[in-house]
Motif scaffolding. Structure first.
Motif, PDB file in Angstrom:
ATOM      1  N   ALA A  60     -12.192  -3.613   7.096  1.00  0.00           N
ATOM      2  CA  ALA A  60     -11.111  -2.739   7.571  1.00  0.00           C
ATOM      3  C   ALA A  60     -10.903  -1.543   6.649  1.00  0.00           C
ATOM      4  O   ALA A  60     -10.723  -0.423   7.119  1.00  0.00           O
ATOM      5  CB  ALA A  60      -9.815  -3.540   7.710  1.00  0.00           C
ATOM      6  N   ARG A  61     -10.923  -1.781   5.355  1.00  0.00           N
ATOM      7  CA  ARG A  61     -10.687  -0.679   4.420  1.00  0.00           C
ATOM      8  C   ARG A  61     -11.777   0.389   4.492  1.00  0.00           C
ATOM      9  O   ARG A  61     -11.472   1.574   4.599  1.00  0.00           O
ATOM     10  CB  ARG A  61     -10.516  -1.205   3.006  1.00  0.00           C
ATOM     11  CG  ARG A  61     -10.014  -0.162   2.055  1.00  0.00           C
ATOM     12  CD  ARG A  61      -9.656  -0.777   0.716  1.00  0.00           C
ATOM     13  NE  ARG A  61      -8.963   0.193  -0.082  1.00  0.00           N
ATOM     14  CZ  ARG A  61      -8.129  -0.099  -1.038  1.00  0.00           C
ATOM     15  NH1 ARG A  61      -7.878  -1.348  -1.319  1.00  0.00           N
ATOM     16  NH2 ARG A  61      -7.547   0.845  -1.721  1.00  0.00           N
ATOM     17  N   PRO A  62     -13.070   0.017   4.457  1.00  0.00           N
ATOM     18  CA  PRO A  62     -14.082   1.070   4.597  1.00  0.00           C
ATOM     19  C   PRO A  62     -14.043   1.739   5.978  1.00  0.00           C
ATOM     20  O   PRO A  62     -14.208   2.952   6.085  1.00  0.00           O
ATOM     21  CB  PRO A  62     -15.412   0.372   4.366  1.00  0.00           C
ATOM     22  CG  PRO A  62     -15.132  -1.050   4.126  1.00  0.00           C
ATOM     23  CD  PRO A  62     -13.668  -1.270   4.112  1.00  0.00           C
ATOM     24  N   PHE A  63     -13.820   0.941   7.027  1.00  0.00           N
ATOM     25  CA  PHE A  63     -13.777   1.516   8.373  1.00  0.00           C
ATOM     26  C   PHE A  63     -12.577   2.456   8.535  1.00  0.00           C
ATOM     27  O   PHE A  63     -12.733   3.610   8.944  1.00  0.00           O
ATOM     28  CB  PHE A  63     -13.705   0.395   9.427  1.00  0.00           C
ATOM     29  CG  PHE A  63     -13.477   0.895  10.823  1.00  0.00           C
ATOM     30  CD1 PHE A  63     -14.492   1.537  11.517  1.00  0.00           C
ATOM     31  CD2 PHE A  63     -12.252   0.727  11.442  1.00  0.00           C
ATOM     32  CE1 PHE A  63     -14.276   2.019  12.812  1.00  0.00           C
ATOM     33  CE2 PHE A  63     -12.029   1.188  12.724  1.00  0.00           C
ATOM     34  CZ  PHE A  63     -13.043   1.842  13.410  1.00  0.00           C
ATOM     35  N   LEU A  64     -11.385   1.967   8.219  1.00  0.00           N
ATOM     36  CA  LEU A  64     -10.170   2.757   8.429  1.00  0.00           C
ATOM     37  C   LEU A  64      -9.934   3.791   7.331  1.00  0.00           C
ATOM     38  O   LEU A  64      -9.630   4.945   7.620  1.00  0.00           O
ATOM     39  CB  LEU A  64      -8.954   1.828   8.534  1.00  0.00           C
ATOM     40  CG  LEU A  64      -8.941   0.886   9.727  1.00  0.00           C
ATOM     41  CD1 LEU A  64      -7.824  -0.147   9.596  1.00  0.00           C
ATOM     42  CD2 LEU A  64      -8.810   1.670  11.022  1.00  0.00           C
ATOM     43  N   GLY A  65     -10.058   3.371   6.075  1.00  0.00           N
ATOM     44  CA  GLY A  65      -9.738   4.269   4.965  1.00  0.00           C
ATOM     45  C   GLY A  65     -10.772   5.346   4.734  1.00  0.00           C
ATOM     46  O   GLY A  65     -10.475   6.542   4.799  1.00  0.00           O
ATOM     47  N   VAL A  66     -12.005   4.928   4.492  1.00  0.00           N
ATOM     48  CA  VAL A  66     -13.069   5.902   4.207  1.00  0.00           C
ATOM     49  C   VAL A  66     -13.545   6.570   5.488  1.00  0.00           C
ATOM     50  O   VAL A  66     -13.703   7.786   5.553  1.00  0.00           O
ATOM     51  CB  VAL A  66     -14.258   5.224   3.481  1.00  0.00           C
ATOM     52  CG1 VAL A  66     -15.367   6.225   3.203  1.00  0.00           C
ATOM     53  CG2 VAL A  66     -13.793   4.562   2.194  1.00  0.00           C
ATOM     54  N   GLY A  67     -13.742   5.759   6.537  1.00  0.00           N
ATOM     55  CA  GLY A  67     -14.288   6.280   7.784  1.00  0.00           C
ATOM     56  C   GLY A  67     -13.283   7.064   8.601  1.00  0.00           C
ATOM     57  O   GLY A  67     -13.321   8.295   8.652  1.00  0.00           O
TER      58      GLY A  67
END
Length: 117
Positions: A60-67
């Motif tokens: 979730a963090r890479p998908f939502l935050g970074v992506g």
């Protein structure tokens, strides 16, 4: 599929979605106002995400935050807008962007902490 490749895929997919959302908002609210809007909204959403991320799926963090939020917010457009202003308004715009962004992040994180046990 390795963990690393899943993270890269999540960031890529999220970035595409965030970029498309950014384009949509820019179509509705063009110029510096649109850039300021997406950056402040993005800051608020990252404040929420930081609180919720430990409870979410590891991707979730890479998908939502970074992506998604990385593709949605746009420092480059903010910087270009300031360069185009080129005078005292550039400094005011950058200061306003930072002040509103930090305030939105802190307020959203605080509100999320109060709502989510």
């Amino acid at each position: 599929m390795t963990t690393e490749s899943r993270v890269v895929a999540a960031v890529a997919l999220g970035g595409g979605l965030g970029g498309a959302a950014r384009y949509g908002v820019g179509s509705l609210v063009p110029g510096l106002a649109g850039t300021l809007l997406v950056n402040v909204v993005g800051c608020a959403l990252i404040g929420v995400l930081v609180v919720l991320a430990p409870r979410l799926h590891p991707l979730a963090r890479p998908f939502l935050g970074v992506g998604v939020l990385g593709g949605f917010t746009t420092f480059s457009a903010c910087a270009l807008g300031a360069v185009e202003l080129g005078d005292w308004r550039a400094v005011a715009y950058l200061a306003l962007s930072v002040l509103l962004g930090l305030s939105a992040t802190a307020a959203a994180a605080g509100a999320t902490r109060r709502v989510v046990p």
